[in-house]
Design an enzyme around this catalytic site. Structure first.
Site, PDB file in Angstrom:
ATOM      1  N   LYS A  16       0.815  -1.206   0.000  1.00 28.10           N
ATOM      2  CA  LYS A  16       0.000   0.000   0.000  1.00 28.10           C
ATOM      3  C   LYS A  16       0.855   1.265   0.000  1.00 28.10           C
ATOM      4  O   LYS A  16       0.323   2.381   0.024  1.00 28.10           O
ATOM      5  CB  LYS A  16      -0.939  -0.004   1.211  1.00 28.10           C
ATOM      6  N   SER A  17       2.166   1.104  -0.052  1.00 24.90           N
ATOM      7  CA  SER A  17       3.047   2.273  -0.026  1.00 24.90           C
ATOM      8  C   SER A  17       2.824   3.217  -1.217  1.00 24.90           C
ATOM      9  O   SER A  17       2.804   4.441  -1.032  1.00 24.90           O
ATOM     10  CB  SER A  17       4.507   1.834   0.037  1.00 24.90           C
ATOM     11  N   THR A  62      11.449  -3.674   0.808  1.00 18.78           N
ATOM     12  CA  THR A  62      10.696  -4.617   1.621  1.00 18.78           C
ATOM     13  C   THR A  62      11.207  -6.039   1.369  1.00 18.78           C
ATOM     14  O   THR A  62      12.216  -6.238   0.672  1.00 18.78           O
ATOM     15  CB  THR A  62       9.185  -4.475   1.342  1.00 18.78           C
ATOM     16  N   LYS A  66      15.797  -6.460   2.560  1.00 27.97           N
ATOM     17  CA  LYS A  66      16.215  -5.504   3.579  1.00 27.97           C
ATOM     18  C   LYS A  66      17.659  -5.713   4.054  1.00 27.97           C
ATOM     19  O   LYS A  66      18.329  -4.748   4.429  1.00 27.97           O
ATOM     20  CB  LYS A  66      15.260  -5.546   4.780  1.00 27.97           C
ATOM     21  N   ASP A 103      11.410   1.411  10.309  1.00 26.36           N
ATOM     22  CA  ASP A 103      10.386   0.540  10.892  1.00 26.36           C
ATOM     23  C   ASP A 103      10.267   0.735  12.399  1.00 26.36           C
ATOM     24  O   ASP A 103       9.174   0.952  12.927  1.00 26.36           O
ATOM     25  CB  ASP A 103      10.694  -0.926  10.582  1.00 26.36           C
ATOM     26  N   ALA A 129      11.607 -12.393  18.330  1.00 25.32           N
ATOM     27  CA  ALA A 129      13.003 -11.946  18.267  1.00 25.32           C
ATOM     28  C   ALA A 129      13.506 -11.892  16.835  1.00 25.32           C
ATOM     29  O   ALA A 129      14.699 -12.067  16.578  1.00 25.32           O
ATOM     30  CB  ALA A 129      13.893 -12.865  19.115  1.00 25.32           C
ATOM     31  N   GLY A 131      13.475  -9.820  12.862  1.00 27.47           N
ATOM     32  CA  GLY A 131      13.950  -8.521  12.409  1.00 27.47           C
ATOM     33  C   GLY A 131      13.109  -7.365  12.912  1.00 27.47           C
ATOM     34  O   GLY A 131      13.637  -6.314  13.285  1.00 27.47           O
ATOM     35  N   ALA A 132      11.789  -7.534  12.941  1.00 24.91           N
ATOM     36  CA  ALA A 132      10.916  -6.460  13.423  1.00 24.91           C
ATOM     37  C   ALA A 132      11.159  -6.186  14.898  1.00 24.91           C
ATOM     38  O   ALA A 132      11.248  -5.024  15.317  1.00 24.91           O
ATOM     39  CB  ALA A 132       9.458  -6.839  13.183  1.00 24.91           C
ATOM     40  N   TYR A 219      -1.031  -5.027  10.416  1.00 25.71           N
ATOM     41  CA  TYR A 219      -2.138  -4.090  10.217  1.00 25.71           C
ATOM     42  C   TYR A 219      -3.261  -4.651   9.347  1.00 25.71           C
ATOM     43  O   TYR A 219      -4.286  -3.982   9.155  1.00 25.71           O
ATOM     44  CB  TYR A 219      -1.645  -2.762   9.637  1.00 25.71           C
ATOM     45  N   GLY A 240      -1.280  -2.249  14.041  1.00 25.63           N
ATOM     46  CA  GLY A 240      -0.061  -2.062  13.272  1.00 25.63           C
ATOM     47  C   GLY A 240      -0.132  -1.006  12.186  1.00 25.63           C
ATOM     48  O   GLY A 240       0.893  -0.702  11.566  1.00 25.63           O
TER      49      GLY A 240
END
Length: 276
Positions: A16-17, A62, A66, A103, A129, A131-132, A219, A240
């Site tokens: 949606k970017s 994305t 990354k 992020d 635990a 990447g986010a 989200y 989110g």
């Protein structure tokens, strides 16, 4: 001269970017365009070279690029270097490519938009635990949150993050379940809530404390099973979508020098996703 920006990934059609950034350009009368570009792993280096040759002012990154994009950039900011991951590339005035990660900071902005800035001493349980979680942990630490516990199925992965932070503690999901009352802010960072099918909560929320804050980085759906269960316990909910919008807004600011209207964008996307 018209500026152009992009988001690269594999897949990319779901992003949606482009809708978000192009709406901001229209709203602010910015002569720019933002496009999705499907880039396979084996074509990443060529894509970066092409973007540079064709004059892209910047782009978002994305999954799954990354980490693998880093060797093709000229420099990284502090947070991206700590995380070992980039989601935003800026073409500097000197023509160099600098990588950022928005992020974690995007999550913190979204969290504090709901709960304010006076809870930075509250004990936090970060669930997951990956990447986010890593990005959120470092971003929380940078802004002044110091009481962070990371719970993960594999404790060693959580321990690796706390070791790099030089603070906090790592525990198992079972330990977290038994000690939920010790925390005030819960942040669910695993991708398990991305679908509406079968979902196993990371642990039972039977001991979830009343009046706590529950956040999820997913989200879509807006209300993940984790948030639904926490809301039934009386929690303040942070979905989110705010993280998604604010991480994009931070990138926008890096590229164009000012922060766009995030409240209107959150309302717009919330309506699209069936929320209120």
């Amino acid at each position: 001269m018209k500026k152009w920006f992009a988001v690269i990934g594999d897949p990319i059609a779901q992003s949606k970017s482009p809708e978000m950034h192009n709406a901001w350009y229209e709203e602010e009368n910015v002569d720019a365009a933002y496009i999705p570009v499907h880039v396979k792993h084996e074509h990443l280096q060529q894509a970066v070279a092409s973007f540079k040759l064709l004059g892209a002012s910047g782009w978002n990154v994305t999954i799954p690029h990354k980490q693998t994009i880093i060797p093709f950039l000229d420099e990284l900011d502090e947070l991206a270097a700590k995380m070992g991951a980039v989601n935003t590339v800026v073409r500097t005035a000197e023509g160099k490519l600098k990588g950022y990660n928005t992020d974690g900071p995007g999550f913190v902005k979204a969290l504090e938009q709901v709960i304010g800035t006076n809870k930075r001493d509250a004990p936090i349980l970060l669930i997951g635990a990956g990447g986010a979680a890593r990005g959120i942990a470092f971003a929380l630490q940078l802004i002044g949150y110091s009481d962070i516990t990371i719970a993960n199925r594999t404790v060693e992965n959580a321990q690796q993050i706390t070791d790099e932070m030089n603070e906090g503690q790592a525990i198992s999901l079972q330990q977290a379940e038994q000690n939920l009352a010790a925390f005030q802010i819960f942040i669910q960072t695993t991708p398990a809530g991305m679908t509406t099918g079968d979902f196993a909560l990371p642990f039972s929320l039977e001991k979830f404390p009343a009046g706590a804050i529950a956040a999820d980085i997913v989200y879509n759906p807006l209300m993940t099973p984790f948030l639904q269960a926490a809301e039934q316990k009386g929690a303040t909910i942070v979905n989110g979508l705010g993280m998604f919008v604010h991480q994009g807004a931070i990138a926008y600011e890096y590229w164009l020098g000012h922060y766009p209207n995030t409240n209107a964008m959150i309302a717009r996307l919330t309506a699209q996703l069936g929320g209120k």
